[in-house]
Design an enzyme around this catalytic site. Structure first.
Site, PDB file in Angstrom:
ATOM      1  N   ILE A 119      11.797  92.035  14.637  1.00  0.00           N
ATOM      2  CA  ILE A 119      10.110  91.844  14.907  1.00  0.00           C
ATOM      3  C   ILE A 119       9.613  93.281  15.136  1.00  0.00           C
ATOM      4  CG2 ILE A 119       8.741  90.639  16.378  1.00  0.00           C
ATOM      5  CD1 ILE A 119       9.977  88.892  14.352  1.00  0.00           C
ATOM      6  N   GLU A 120      10.022  94.084  15.937  1.00  0.00           N
ATOM      7  CA  GLU A 120       9.455  95.424  16.069  1.00  0.00           C
ATOM      8  C   GLU A 120       9.205  96.238  14.880  1.00  0.00           C
ATOM      9  OE1 GLU A 120       7.585  96.336  18.377  1.00  0.00           O
ATOM     10  OE2 GLU A 120       8.182  95.935  20.283  1.00  0.00           O
ATOM     11  N   THR A 121      10.237  96.579  14.049  1.00  0.00           N
ATOM     12  CA  THR A 121      10.189  97.587  12.902  1.00  0.00           C
ATOM     13  C   THR A 121      11.007  96.926  11.620  1.00  0.00           C
ATOM     14  OG1 THR A 121      12.153  98.541  13.649  1.00  0.00           O
ATOM     15  CG2 THR A 121      10.194  99.241  14.755  1.00  0.00           C
ATOM     16  N   TRP A 300       8.038  93.159  27.749  1.00  0.00           N
ATOM     17  CA  TRP A 300       8.252  93.821  26.831  1.00  0.00           C
ATOM     18  C   TRP A 300       6.933  94.103  25.970  1.00  0.00           C
ATOM     19  CZ3 TRP A 300      13.133  95.863  24.336  1.00  0.00           C
ATOM     20  CH2 TRP A 300      13.083  96.503  23.098  1.00  0.00           C
TER      21      TRP A 300
END
Length: 319
Positions: A119-121, A300
């Site tokens: 999801i982040e990168t 987070w």
């Protein structure tokens, strides 16, 4: 907002390229002095600020307001498309020995490490290309959240000084998030680990450090390794809206007694654990039971949408 930017807004020229005025460089001179006063070595300051410049997109992104409102029904298919699920499963299998080792060390299920990574990168493919020192200096100078970004800048200089990354390779998002799990500099200093013991905490290219740092973050913020994150549920007609919200917690049996059911209408799991009921959209939108790990994911990133996306991708890994 700086007077120069106010004039640009007034004249309708904000879309034109912003020029780095002497005011910016005067501000940077002050940042350098503050860094030296904070104990950063002169050679670190000189190297970090050698190519300093205004990052125009950082200012524009920081001030940008979405033109339309997403709902979870429209967001989740975009954030967790089938191709990403397939890629997550393949990478999970590929790195399972390392993930299993790290998961056992930190008591974090590997599927959540992979989900955060995805999801982040997009599994390390989109880590950001902005020069981090310039982005943070620009956002501090712009002034909307000066103290926050100034603090992040000082932490970024400490990361350079500790030898984890060179100034030229120190790149990330426009807001200063870095590496394959997008830690802000303060989070890097607090949670990043040198998982493979090579002397560097490399969140850009070393998957052992990437996975270990993500797991350490979760563990340090209270992750329950024997529990999941939450689940989408079906609400009964007429449920009191006052029962919704993360500040309201009840045992699953209490939610069952109130008529809350799994999405397919079946009873809630017959285990005793605390949960809150959240509905991030309007009264017709999706509802979720949020378990303690939901709160850790929200530490987070405070977005409910982010938490649901991570949880959804993690769940898809065990289908």
């Amino acid at each position: 907002m700086k007077c120069r930017l106010a004039l640009l807004l007034f004249s309708g020229l904000l879309s034109a390229p912003l020029q780095a005025s002497p005011d910016f460089y005067a501000y940077v001179a002050g940042l350098k002095q503050q860094a030296l006063a904070a104990g950063i070595k002169p050679e670190t300051v000189a190297a970090a600020f050698a190519n300093i410049r205004v990052i125009e997109p950082a200012i524009k992104h920081d001030k940008n307001q979405p033109e339309f409102k997403l709902t979870l029904d429209s967001y989740i298919p975009r954030a967790v498309p089938q191709w990403k699920v397939n890629q997550a499963k393949a990478l999970y299998r590929q790195h399972l020995p390392l993930l299993t080792k790290i998961g056992a060390e930190y008591d974090v299920q590997p599927r959540f490490i992979v989900a955060l990574w995805g999801i982040e990168t997009n599994f390390g493919k989109l880590t950001g290309t902005y020069p981090l020192i310039s982005s943070l200096a620009t956002l501090a100078w712009d002034g909307r959240r000066e103290d926050f970004f100034k603090g992040q800048l000082l932490d970024a200089l400490r990361i350079i000084e500790q030898g984890h990354v060179t100034p030229s390779a120190f790149k990330g998002s426009w807001a200063g998030a870095m590496g394959q799990v997008q830690f802000m500099p303060s989070s890097f200093l607090k949670y990043a680990v040198d998982q493979d013991g090579d002397g560097k905490k490399d969140l850009w290219g070393n998957l052992a450090d990437v996975f270990g740092s993500a797991a350490n973050y979760l563990q340090q913020n209270g992750w329950h390794g024997d529990e999941t994150w939450g689940r989408q549920v079906k609400l009964p007609e007429g449920l009191d809206p006052a029962l919704l919200g993360l500040e309201q917690t009840r045992q699953l049996s209490a939610w069952q007694a109130l008529g809350v059911r799994q999405l397919d209408g079946s009873p809630l799991p017959g285990v005793e654990m605390q949960a809150s009921l959240v509905r991030p959209d309007d009264a017709k939108g999706r509802a979720y039971l949020a378990y303690p790990n939901y709160l850790v994911l929200r530490h987070w990133n405070r977005s409910h949408y982010f938490v649901v996306a991570v949880g959804t991708l993690a769940d898809r890994l065990v289908e």
